[in-house]
Design an enzyme around this catalytic site. Structure first.
Site, PDB file in Angstrom:
ATOM      1  CB  THR A 179      -5.055  -5.657  -5.834  1.00 20.18           C
ATOM      2  OG1 THR A 179      -4.440  -5.319  -4.592  1.00 20.18           O
ATOM      3  CG2 THR A 179      -6.498  -6.035  -5.610  1.00 20.18           C
ATOM      4  N   GLY A 182      -5.375 -13.777  -8.326  1.00 19.82           N
ATOM      5  CA  GLY A 182      -6.449 -14.626  -8.848  1.00 19.82           C
ATOM      6  C   GLY A 182      -7.838 -14.100  -8.480  1.00 19.82           C
ATOM      7  N   GLY A 183      -7.905 -13.192  -7.530  1.00 18.29           N
ATOM      8  CA  GLY A 183      -9.190 -12.571  -7.168  1.00 18.29           C
ATOM      9  C   GLY A 183      -9.949 -13.284  -6.064  1.00 18.29           C
ATOM     10  NE  ARG A 240      -1.848 -19.870  -1.461  1.00 18.67           N
ATOM     11  CZ  ARG A 240      -2.279 -18.708  -1.909  1.00 18.67           C
ATOM     12  NH1 ARG A 240      -1.679 -17.589  -1.543  1.00 18.67           N
ATOM     13  NH2 ARG A 240      -3.299 -18.640  -2.724  1.00 18.67           N
ATOM     14  CB  ALA A 250      -4.022 -11.534  -0.039  1.00 18.75           C
TER      15      ALA A 250
HETATM   16  P1  ADP Z   1      -2.214  -4.298  -1.486  1.00 19.12           P
HETATM   17  O1  ADP Z   1      -2.702  -5.662  -1.880  1.00 19.12           O
HETATM   18  O2  ADP Z   1      -1.716  -4.242  -0.100  1.00 19.12           O
HETATM   19  O3  ADP Z   1      -3.172  -3.234  -1.857  1.00 19.12           O
HETATM   20  P2  ADP Z   1      -0.851  -3.870  -3.959  1.00 19.12           P
HETATM   21  O4  ADP Z   1       0.423  -4.458  -4.426  1.00 19.12           O
HETATM   22  O5  ADP Z   1      -2.095  -4.314  -4.635  1.00 19.12           O
HETATM   23  O6  ADP Z   1      -0.909  -4.078  -2.388  1.00 19.12           O
HETATM   24  O7  ADP Z   1      -0.800  -2.292  -4.102  1.00 19.12           O
HETATM   25  C1  ADP Z   1       0.256  -1.517  -3.618  1.00 19.12           C
HETATM   26  C2  ADP Z   1       0.418  -0.324  -4.538  1.00 19.12           C
HETATM   27  O8  ADP Z   1       1.329   0.606  -3.969  1.00 19.12           O
HETATM   28  C3  ADP Z   1       0.964  -0.682  -5.916  1.00 19.12           C
HETATM   29  O9  ADP Z   1       0.123  -0.162  -6.907  1.00 19.12           O
HETATM   30  C4  ADP Z   1       2.333  -0.021  -5.936  1.00 19.12           C
HETATM   31  O10 ADP Z   1       2.746   0.396  -7.222  1.00 19.12           O
HETATM   32  C5  ADP Z   1       2.119   1.152  -5.009  1.00 19.12           C
HETATM   33  N1  ADP Z   1       3.362   1.693  -4.441  1.00 19.12           N
HETATM   34  C6  ADP Z   1       4.437   1.004  -3.991  1.00 19.12           C
HETATM   35  N2  ADP Z   1       5.391   1.841  -3.543  1.00 19.12           N
HETATM   36  C7  ADP Z   1       4.910   3.107  -3.713  1.00 19.12           C
HETATM   37  C8  ADP Z   1       5.420   4.405  -3.458  1.00 19.12           C
HETATM   38  N3  ADP Z   1       6.638   4.586  -2.948  1.00 19.12           N
HETATM   39  N4  ADP Z   1       4.644   5.465  -3.774  1.00 19.12           N
HETATM   40  C9  ADP Z   1       3.414   5.308  -4.310  1.00 19.12           C
HETATM   41  N5  ADP Z   1       2.886   4.098  -4.594  1.00 19.12           N
HETATM   42  C10 ADP Z   1       3.616   3.012  -4.285  1.00 19.12           C
END
Ligand code: ADP
Length: 599
Positions: free
Chosen positions: A186, A190-191, A426, A580
């Site tokens: 997140t 790009g926000g 895309r 997203a």
């Molecule tokens: P979304 O857009 O769905 O919120 P993000 O990628 O922004 O997805 O955030 C998902 C977060 O979950 C990330 O900060 C990532 O590091 C964290 N994450 C992934 N796997 C694990 C895990 N096994 N335990 C704790 N945090 C996790």
């Protein structure tokens, strides 16, 4: 050398046994009297890391690793920082090469360890001995146990929206985040956040409706998304903006069309990238008691009591962590764009994705999907992996992208010819890019996009900076630009002329493009190179409109919710740009509220 050192050690051991009767203090001899472990000095070594070469400098005396420094690297700031800071320190603190890598920055961690190993070889170190893990110390770390109402796995946009909403609904919350920082993908995005917004859009005379947004999302995903979930998304998107504004987040007054968004309904946060979302949630967490965040803590397994999810087993730096949930667990651990093995396991659409970079942070490894499937959850749409045509040629990152919205730029291939509708979906644009020489294209813009050289792109980079770094090129004429980027000048001039004619007419051009604003006629002209990059995984855990997780027979799994990129079934085969952030906010809120209301 090695055998010499071993001999020295044996002699030293024999001497020690002989002396033991006399002193009984063999172990406390001053270090300098034991055999040297290293040839004292300062050594440097280089290895390949995630984005290029990484150099270390290691200083040792005869018995101690005194200092480890990463003196040069090209790793991504933010993502690699924890590894760059912590791995050298851990090697010195533990006097060992068997240090734990940093979750989500394993490539950089490993590269530092490899480079330090090379440096220590030059110092005649016994590498095998330094690689032995000190099991007794690791084993002694104690398990920490917590009990809370709602456990959220993942501190990205979906997880934090869920955590804040659960708290607003009276729950005590604990967030497990495996990385050393909050934000996930997140914060790197790009926000852009799509929503039908009568206020902003009517001021810009943009016609829009919930129905249009629904249809574009549904059809843009080839009608493979779940209509009920899409309806929930498009209806909840604008209330999500209002909620964020209520928490103090600011959005610009004007909406725009984001790449692959198909319509001008993207809201741009006033703060760069996704920082506005994460800062807003972090401020809430700081200002209110009742949400605890455990960083560096990786959820490993869901705990069950019969058929109900009752907590999470995790692993932190200090040892195991058990969190019992009185009410529910929310999986918001993101997608699997950074997990090459999983991408290849599920990819059915694209050519081999092994060597394609990603825009994702390294923690996007699909852990939530694996954990959920492990207790019987259904995964849907896993083959739907989204690529963007907008990756940095070296890293795959979105940084360095010189486009400023969809309307004001064209793409040309290495011959200087356009090849696609630059306002298309895309997947369509990426597919077309893959058919060009070296899967490479130039984004071409002009002064309309960069009125001054201090003007920044979406990543807060000025065009001046990008020019200096050789990531963008400039020409006072199209011919000069063509020469700089080594494309055929006649082709480039013709591409721009044809495009300008289409802008004048305002009718679909030869590629079917309909999104236009200004002509490309204001020098200087700029070009920036781009390649395909893995961006989003549309598949994931199946949920219903309450964000409850479903099993393979369509039954609700008690005590378990999921939101964000970890879920599947919303975007179908292709996610619209800007959907997203709307998705993670809408379903994060729903998951948080319903989790808090569980009995
Ligand atoms: P979304 O857009 O769905 O919120 P993000 O990628 O922004 O997805 O955030 C998902 C977060 O979950 C990330 O900060 C990532 O590091 C964290 N994450 C992934 N796997 C694990 C895990 N096994 N335990 C704790 N945090 C996790």
């Amino acid at each position: 050398m090695k055998s010499n050192r071993k001999a020295k050690r044996i002699i030293s051991a024999v001497l020690c046994i002989m002396l033991v009767a006399l002193t009984a203090a063999c172990g406390s001899q001053p270090a300098e009297e034991t055999a040297a472990m290293f040839k004292a000095g300062t050594y440097t070594a280089t290895t390949d890391a995630h984005n290029g070469e990484l150099n270390v400098e290691v200083t040792v005396d005869e018995n101690t690793i005194k200092e480890v420094k990463v003196i040069e690297h090209k790793e991504s700031p933010g993502i690699s920082d924890p590894a760059i800071e912590r791995i050298p320190k851990a090697i010195v603190d533990e006097q060992s090469l068997a240090v734990d890598t940093i979750s989500g920055a394993t490539v950089t961690s490993d590269a530092i360890i490899v480079a330090v190993t090379e440096a220590l070889k030059q110092a005649d170190a016994d590498i095998e001995a330094l690689k032995v893990k000190k099991e007794d110390e690791k084993g002694s770390k104690e398990t920490k146990e917590y009990t809370t109402d709602v456990v959220v796995i993942g501190g990205g946009g979906a997880g934090l929206a869920a955590a804040v909403t659960a708290h607003e609904n009276g729950a005590e919350v604990l967030v497990l985040e495996k990385m050393p920082r909050l934000g996930g993908n997140t914060i790197l995005s790009g926000g852009a956040y799509n929503a039908v917004d009568p206020g902003r859009q009517s001021k810009q005379e943009i016609e829009d409706s919930i129905e249009k947004y629904y249809t574009q999302t549904y059809e843009g995903g080839d009608k493979a998304g779940n209509p009920e979930l899409i309806k929930t998304l498009v209806e909840g998107a604008y209330p999500g903006i209002e909620w964020l504004e209520g928490l103090g987040m600011e959005f610009n007054d004007e909406v725009f069309t984001v790449l692959g968004g198909l319509w001008p309904r993207a809201h741009k946060p006033s703060a760069p990238l996704g920082t506005g979302f994460i800062d807003t949630y972090s401020n809430y967490i700081e200002e209110n008691d009742g949400i605890e965040v455990l960083l560096d803590t990786e959820a490993k397994e869901l705990m069950m009591d019969d058929d109900r999810v009752v907590g999470v087993k995790a692993r932190g730096i200090e040892g195991d962590v058990i969190v019992n949930s009185n009410k529910a667990v929310v999986i918001a651990a993101g997608g699997f764009g950074a997990n090459v093995e999983m991408r290849n396991q599920y990819n059915e659409i694209w050519p081999d994705l092994t060597n394609i970079n990603t825009t994702n942070h390294p923690g996007a490894t699909g852990d939530g999907l694996v954990m959920a499937e492990g207790i019987g959850a259904n995964l849907v749409g896993m083959e739907n992996i989204q690529l963007l045509p907008m990756g940095d040629p070296e890293t795959g990152s979105l940084s360095g992208n010189i486009e400023q919205g969809v309307e004001n730029r064209i793409f040309v291939n290495k011959s200087g010819n356009r090849f696609v509708d630059e306002g298309a979906r895309r997947d369509v644009m990426t597919q077309a890019l893959m058919e060009q020489e070296d899967s490479f294209m130039w984004v071409i813009v002009d002064k309309h996009s960069y009125p001054t050289e201090d003007t920044t792109n979406n990543f807060n980079e000025t065009i001046a900076e990008l020019l200096e770094q050789g990531r963008a090129y400039k020409g006072e004429t199209l011919e000069e630009l063509a020469e700089k980027i080594d494309v055929d000048a006649d082709n480039l001039v013709k591409s721009v002329e044809e495009f300008n004619k289409a802008v004048e007419k305002g009718e679909p051009d030869a590629f079917g493009r309909t999104l236009f604003a200004d002509k490309l006629d204001a020098p200087p002209y700029y070009a920036g190179g781009r390649v395909p990059t893995v961006h989003h995984t549309m598949g994931g855990i199946e949920i219903n409109t309450k964000a409850q997780v479903l099993d393979k027979d369509g039954n609700i799994i008690s005590g378990l919710y999921a939101a964000g990129e970890a879920t599947g079934g919303i975007h179908g085969t292709n996610r619209l740009g800007g959907n997203a952030l709307a998705d993670i906010t809408v379903f994060g809120r729903i998951a948080g509220e319903n989790a808090a209301k569980e009995k």
